[in-house]
Design a protein around this motif. Structure first.
Motif, mmCIF file in Angstrom:
data_model
loop_
_atom_site.group_PDB
_atom_site.id
_atom_site.type_symbol
_atom_site.label_atom_id
_atom_site.label_comp_id
_atom_site.label_asym_id
_atom_site.label_seq_id
_atom_site.Cartn_x
_atom_site.Cartn_y
_atom_site.Cartn_z
ATOM 1 N N ARG A 160 0.812 -1.324 0.076
ATOM 2 C CA ARG A 160 -0.069 0.050 -0.035
ATOM 3 C C ARG A 160 0.879 1.117 0.036
ATOM 4 O O ARG A 160 0.646 2.243 -0.661
ATOM 5 N N THR A 162 3.901 1.509 -1.005
ATOM 6 C CA THR A 162 4.782 1.621 -2.151
ATOM 7 C C THR A 162 3.944 1.827 -3.714
ATOM 8 O O THR A 162 4.349 1.672 -4.726
ATOM 9 N N ARG A 163 2.549 1.756 -3.518
ATOM 10 C CA ARG A 163 1.578 1.902 -4.569
ATOM 11 C C ARG A 163 2.188 3.140 -5.296
ATOM 12 O O ARG A 163 1.970 4.213 -4.886
ATOM 13 N N GLY A 164 2.197 2.832 -6.678
ATOM 14 C CA GLY A 164 2.235 4.058 -7.557
ATOM 15 C C GLY A 164 3.636 4.035 -7.966
ATOM 16 O O GLY A 164 4.048 5.183 -8.590
ATOM 17 N N GLY A 165 4.470 3.645 -6.984
ATOM 18 C CA GLY A 165 6.145 3.571 -7.376
ATOM 19 C C GLY A 165 6.623 2.912 -8.238
ATOM 20 O O GLY A 165 5.951 2.031 -8.918
ATOM 21 N N ARG A 166 7.644 3.204 -8.780
ATOM 22 C CA ARG A 166 8.420 2.331 -9.773
ATOM 23 C C ARG A 166 8.851 1.067 -9.279
ATOM 24 O O ARG A 166 9.588 0.926 -8.136
ATOM 25 N N GLU A 167 8.333 -0.050 -9.743
ATOM 26 C CA GLU A 167 8.798 -1.202 -9.697
ATOM 27 C C GLU A 167 10.229 -1.646 -9.168
ATOM 28 O O GLU A 167 10.662 -2.288 -8.151
ATOM 29 N N THR A 170 11.435 0.227 -6.230
ATOM 30 C CA THR A 170 10.848 -0.479 -4.970
ATOM 31 C C THR A 170 11.336 -1.716 -4.401
ATOM 32 O O THR A 170 11.865 -1.825 -3.350
#
Length: 389
Positions: A160, A162-167, A170
């Motif tokens: 939750r 890190t949602r929206g972050g670059r995989e 992350t």
């Protein structure tokens, strides 16, 4: 030191041999997920684990006192031959489950061996069953559930946040975090598991009058137990690392960090309270919780079931083998020699079987390996089930 007879020396050496098997059997607890996600290279991982296992042995002796003055009654007339038989049962079960790649509990193998040998050698009055219930059985059921729930919640929170972050970024961050969380588990493992061998050696010394009843482990016992588990850890329990890292779920860095953090918290808390829990069960519960908390929410339940079956078998199986060994060892010197020969023969046979399909640092993350066939292995699973070789 005049009380340390030849038999006592044999028991101490056998206890350290068990500690060695505990080390390579349980390396996976700390490092399986870090190796599976690529956070640490295999050899680097086991080196870190070995160093921190040794360091952890010096942090506490509360679990050691649970064994040396808790599970068994020191006044019941325990003899070194009984403790020797207990270790034989624990070592043979450890090696069998290692051969099959099953993350069973080295701790429960030791407890089962100690209980079985004591009941046969001394009688039911030799075991403090209240302590067994409160310090071993209840934590055995509760600890993997607690670790699983904590890991599930931590995994949900991690995704939750890190949602929206670059995989890629992350995952890199969580891999870095895994270095610290896996190191904390290694430290916790040394704190909890190395103490069990300290407790066994202390119990042996108390049984022959070399130490007073209720004594704490001497410094040389702490050092030798820490060194034995560290060397075993460095050898790398690659077969079980594969099962825990790849067999339960396809774990990703956020899940790996979450499961490790949850497991370390449970182990350290329990060590502080003197609970002799199974670090294997705690870490396995954490991995399952993290698997369910991930995006796919999946766990390979066939492997999980096999693990749970093995957990349930460990105490009674080790107790049965140790009880038989205690009966034979109690017949005299020839009995002790026969039990020792059986230990050497059984250990050698399982090592030879393991060489048919070796697992090492270079292939630990492979999954397409044919299982080792173990004739008449007393586990409730078919021999053809995919197992870490």
């Amino acid at each position: 030191m005049e009380h340390i007879t030849f038999l006592v020396a044999v028991v101490i050496i056998t206890a350290l041999a068990f500690d060695f098997t505990n080390g390579f059997h349980d390396t996976a607890n700390a490092m399986a997920t870090s190796i599976a996600t690529g956070a640490l290279r295999p050899k680097v991982a086991v080196t870190i684990a070995a160093v921190l296992n040794f360091a952890g042995a010096f942090l506490s002796v509360k679990v050691a006192t649970t064994i040396s003055g808790g599970i068994v009654n020191e006044k019941a007339g325990l003899q070194p031959s009984i403790i020797f038989a207990a270790l034989v049962g624990a070592i043979l079960w450890n090696l069998l489950t290692w051969l099959r790649g099953l993350p069973s509990s080295s701790s429960h193998a030791l407890y089962g061996g100690l209980i079985g040998a004591t009941v046969v050698g001394v009688g039911l009055n030799g075991v403090n069953f209240g302590v067994v219930l409160s310090k071993i059985l209840i934590p055995a059921v509760a600890s993997p559930i607690v670790a699983g729930l904590a890991a599930w919640g931590a995994t949900k929170l991690a995704y939750r946040i890190t949602r929206g972050g670059r995989e890629k970024a992350t995952n890199k961050g969580f891999r870095t975090g895994q270095i610290f969380s896996a190191s904390l588990i290694s430290l916790a493992h040394g704190t909890n598991d190395a103490q069990k061998t300290m407790g066994i050696i202390t119990l042996t010394l108390v049984s022959v009058g070399a130490l007073p009843k209720g004594a704490l482990p001497p410094t040389w016992v702490i050092v030798s137990a820490g060194a034995a588990i560290a060397i075993g850890t460095y050898m790398g329990g690659w077969r079980i690392i594969r099962s825990m890292g790849k067999g339960l779920t396809d774990i990703q860095p956020p899940q790996g960090f979450s499961s490790e953090a949850a497991a370390a918290t449970v182990i350290l808390t329990s060590s502080h309270m003197g609970y002799g829990l199974s670090t294997t069960q705690v870490c396995s519960g954490g991995i399952m919780g993290a698997g369910l908390g991930g995006p796919k929410g999946e766990v390979r339940w066939s492997m999980a079931r096999r693990m749970v079956y093995t957990w349930g078998l460990t105490l009674p199986a080790a107790a049965t083998v140790a009880g038989l060994a205690a009966f034979v060892a109690d017949q005299g010197t020839w009995g002790v020699v026969l039990v020792g020969a059986a230990l050497v023969a059984g250990s050698g046979a399982m090592w030879m079987l393991s060489r048919r399909q070796p697992v090492h640092a270079d292939n630990v993350n492979d999954t397409d390996v044919t299982p080792v066939e173990v004739p008449q292995a007393p586990l409730p699973t078919p021999a053809t089930t995919t197992v870490a070789a």
